[in-house]
Design an enzyme around this catalytic site. Structure first.
Site, PDB file in Angstrom:
ATOM      1  N   GLY A  50      35.375  41.418  44.415  1.00 43.99           N
ATOM      2  CA  GLY A  50      36.278  41.608  45.125  1.00 43.99           C
ATOM      3  C   GLY A  50      36.521  40.519  46.386  1.00 43.99           C
ATOM      4  O   GLY A  50      37.426  40.535  47.217  1.00 43.99           O
ATOM      5  N   CYS A  51      35.894  39.633  46.364  1.00 43.25           N
ATOM      6  CA  CYS A  51      35.633  38.364  47.331  1.00 43.25           C
ATOM      7  C   CYS A  51      36.295  37.185  46.515  1.00 43.25           C
ATOM      8  O   CYS A  51      35.765  36.878  45.300  1.00 43.25           O
ATOM      9  CB  CYS A  51      34.420  38.095  47.926  1.00 43.25           C
ATOM     10  SG  CYS A  51      33.804  39.508  48.867  1.00 43.25           S
TER      11      CYS A  51
END
Length: 136
Positions: A50-51
């Site tokens: 998610g980064c």
């Protein structure tokens, strides 16, 4: 909710900065304080998804209190992680679940400078911390 010594130090330091350039410099300095993760820790199992940048998160629980270590390949993100770690270190799972990330970065004067992708990435890191705290 009272702040840990490290979180209060972060708040004091960033509150003393008159503008974004000084905060950005301070952020880089905080990032350099992060204890480097070993190659054995920089593995997919510890990766935070998610980064946009690569971020790894290692969690340890001691006497019901959480301690996290994190690393990233991005300098600015390392600084943001250091500030997040200062805020969450030593929290119980319940306090971790109640933490308002936006409020914390607002207090530091950093929220406006967080791009949506960085903000999403930090939220992904906090979410992963919460998942690890719930799993145990």
């Amino acid at each position: 909710m009272s702040l840990s010594v490290a979180a209060q130090q972060a708040l004091d330091a960033f509150s003393a900065c008159p503008g974004w350039e000084q905060r950005a410099r301070l952020l880089m300095q905080w990032g350099e304080r992060l204890e480097p993760l070993s190659d054995a820790e920089r593995v997919n199992e510890h990766r935070v998804h998610g980064c946009e940048s690569l971020v790894w998160l290692v969690a340890e629980k001691e006497d019901g209190i959480w301690h996290f270590r994190a690393g990233s390949d991005a300098r600015l993100l390392r600084g943001l992680l250091a500030i997040l770690l200062a805020r969450v270190d030593g929290l119980s799972g319940d306090k971790l679940a109640a933490l308002d990330l936006v409020d914390w970065f607002n207090q530091l004067g950093l929220q406006r400078q967080l791009s949506p992708s960085r903000s999403n990435g930090l939220n992904a890191v906090l979410q992963r911390m919460r998942e690890l705290a719930q799993e145990s």
